[in-house]
Design a protein around this motif. Structure first.
Motif, mmCIF file in Angstrom:
data_model
loop_
_atom_site.group_PDB
_atom_site.id
_atom_site.type_symbol
_atom_site.label_atom_id
_atom_site.label_comp_id
_atom_site.label_asym_id
_atom_site.label_seq_id
_atom_site.Cartn_x
_atom_site.Cartn_y
_atom_site.Cartn_z
ATOM 1 N N GLN A 8 -9.907 66.644 -73.117
ATOM 2 C CA GLN A 8 -10.295 65.510 -72.282
ATOM 3 C C GLN A 8 -9.973 65.789 -70.815
ATOM 4 O O GLN A 8 -8.855 66.185 -70.465
ATOM 5 C CB GLN A 8 -9.586 64.239 -72.754
ATOM 6 N N THR A 9 -10.959 65.588 -69.983
ATOM 7 C CA THR A 9 -10.789 65.743 -68.531
ATOM 8 C C THR A 9 -11.258 64.464 -67.852
ATOM 9 O O THR A 9 -11.975 63.651 -68.436
ATOM 10 C CB THR A 9 -11.612 66.945 -68.013
ATOM 11 N N GLY A 10 -10.859 64.282 -66.575
ATOM 12 C CA GLY A 10 -11.265 63.097 -65.839
ATOM 13 C C GLY A 10 -10.544 61.853 -66.322
ATOM 14 O O GLY A 10 -9.681 61.899 -67.209
ATOM 15 N N ASP A 40 -15.613 64.818 -70.616
ATOM 16 C CA ASP A 40 -15.361 64.260 -69.283
ATOM 17 C C ASP A 40 -15.310 62.737 -69.376
ATOM 18 O O ASP A 40 -16.329 62.062 -69.526
ATOM 19 C CB ASP A 40 -16.467 64.696 -68.322
ATOM 20 N N SER A 91 -14.641 60.610 -67.133
ATOM 21 C CA SER A 91 -15.145 59.889 -65.955
ATOM 22 C C SER A 91 -16.604 59.463 -66.130
ATOM 23 O O SER A 91 -17.093 58.594 -65.403
ATOM 24 C CB SER A 91 -15.002 60.759 -64.707
ATOM 25 N N GLU A 92 -17.316 60.064 -67.103
ATOM 26 C CA GLU A 92 -18.722 59.719 -67.312
ATOM 27 C C GLU A 92 -18.905 58.611 -68.344
ATOM 28 O O GLU A 92 -20.029 58.201 -68.630
ATOM 29 C CB GLU A 92 -19.496 60.961 -67.760
#
Length: 412
Positions: free
Chosen positions: A240-242, A281, A283-284
């Motif tokens: 997991q990023t963002g 991501d 953030s999306e």
């Protein structure tokens, strides 16, 4: 002389002599004519033609014939010119079955296109024949794999794919009733990748004895044999990023499938516990959604299956839950050393967890851990980042971000 020519007796005598000469000429045999006739008139001769092909005339669309000899012997007799002419003509030996019904028959062998001035004798002059109704049936095109035991270690074959899947077998009804299998054979020895071949099919009875005299349509099919390398099923771990929008937290992530097959060397597969490196991501993501993610092939591996997975992500309003006096655990202390937390003095910290209420409600003390990693540290004072292990879809904050640790020799 004039008196002789005018004498009646002289004329009579001359006439008699001429008549006698003419009679003699006619009555005597002509030697030259006899000799010429002997030269031109050929003697009667014969020629034997062994194994002459027997042509069969029949209704090829509706019946099948069997039990006929393929060849017969022929004796041709006549004058030399007739024999020579017979060698130049497209002569034929045949039987005509076109007006006969199914069953067994004794038929006469006939000939045509021989010269008229020769005699033709056929042996045998009569032959036995069986006439059967022609029928067709549809059969599955089966494939047998040869030398599968010689595949490289760890490799295996999957079900062959045949195109077309079915074929039509046509022939005499009595033979068609014997058909149990339509088979072709593919050699897969030493195969490390998919085998593609065009093969010829044959017809077999229940004892796997080949049946002759039947036609197959199509007689040649395309075969694809998938070859599977060694593989291992492992779970998936998302990276997991963002960050999600403020005030939002993940309630759940459902993966389909939850595991993937990784193909590669058996030795390397033994070391593989899970597959990570699949980025997500955050953030999306602003609402409940399903996205398709590519699955990377780990280093040293051949492929993964499937190559993509679906992630169904459910989000909700973020809540928080506080926990006091959470013990701080020290990990990674080398042998012969001892560690003590000098700050905070109590060796514990307060933590706040953030997530959707349905997740937070299930979390109790002991379901997560606050810790610092002292791996590779020597004696002395150290300041380390506080870390934690806890449930998925939860973030945290603590009252203490930096932890002071004293490491001493345990023997002192």
């Amino acid at each position: 002389m004039d008196k002789l020519l005018t004498s009646n007796w002289f004329v009579k005598i001359i006439s008699f002599l001429l008549a006698l000469m003419l009679y003699t000429i006619v009555a005597m045999p002509d030697a030259s004519t006899s000799t010429t006739n002997d030269v031109l008139q050929p003697q009667a001769e014969s020629e034997r033609i062994p194994n002459m092909e027997l042509e069969v005339l029949y209704d090829e669309e509706n019946v099948v014939v069997s039990d006929l000899p393929e060849t017969v012997d022929v004796l041709v007799e006549g004058r030399t010119d007739g024999l020579m002419l017979s060698k130049l003509t497209n002569k034929e030996i045949y039987v005509d079955l076109r007006n006969l019904t199914p069953g067994q028959h004794l038929v006469t062998v006939k000939h045509r296109d021989f010269p008229e001035n020769v005699d033709v004798t056929i042996d045998p002059v009569r032959v036995s024949v069986t006439i059967e109704e022609k029928k067709s049936n549809t059969f599955q095109a089966g494939i047998n794999l040869l030398k599968a035991e010689e595949l490289p270690e760890g490799y295996s074959t999957e079900e062959p794919i045949v195109s077309p899947k079915t074929v039509t077998v046509t022939g005499a009804s009595s033979k068609l009733e014997q058909v149990a299998f339509v088979r072709g054979y593919v050699n897969v020895s030493d195969a490390k990748e998919e085998v593609n071949e065009r093969i010829t099919l044959n017809v077999y009875d229940a004892n796997m004895e080949e049946i002759q005299g039947l036609s197959i349509d199509p007689a040649v099919v395309d075969v694809k044999v998938p070859v599977t390398a060694p593989f291992k099923k492992v779970p998936i771990k998302l990276d997991q990023t963002g960050k999600l929008p403020e005030g939002t937290s993940i309630s759940s992530i459902e993966l389909e499938p939850k595991e993937v097959s990784v193909f590669g060397p058996e030795e390397e597969l033994g070391k593989l516990e899970f597959l990570d490196g699949i980025p997500l991501d955050l953030s999306e993501i602003t609402k409940d959604t399903t996205i398709e993610l590519d699955v990377p092939v780990p280093d040293g591996m051949k492929k993964v299956d499937p190559e993509t997975v679906k992630a169904k992500i459910t989000v909700g309003k973020e809540d928080e839950k506080a926990f006091e006096d959470v013990p701080i655990k020290v990990t990674g202390i080398s042998e012969g050393l001892a560690a003590n937390i000098s700050e905070p003095e109590q060796g514990s910290t307060n933590m706040t967890l953030y997530g959707v209420s349905s997740v937070l409600d299930t979390i109790q003390n002991g379901d997560f851990q606050a810790y610092i990693d002292a791996s590779g540290l020597s004696e002395g004072e150290h300041e380390l980042e506080l870390q934690w292990n806890g449930p998925s879809y939860v973030r945290w904050s603590g009252s203490d971000k930096k932890i002071k640790l004293r490491i001493e020799n345990s023997s002192s």
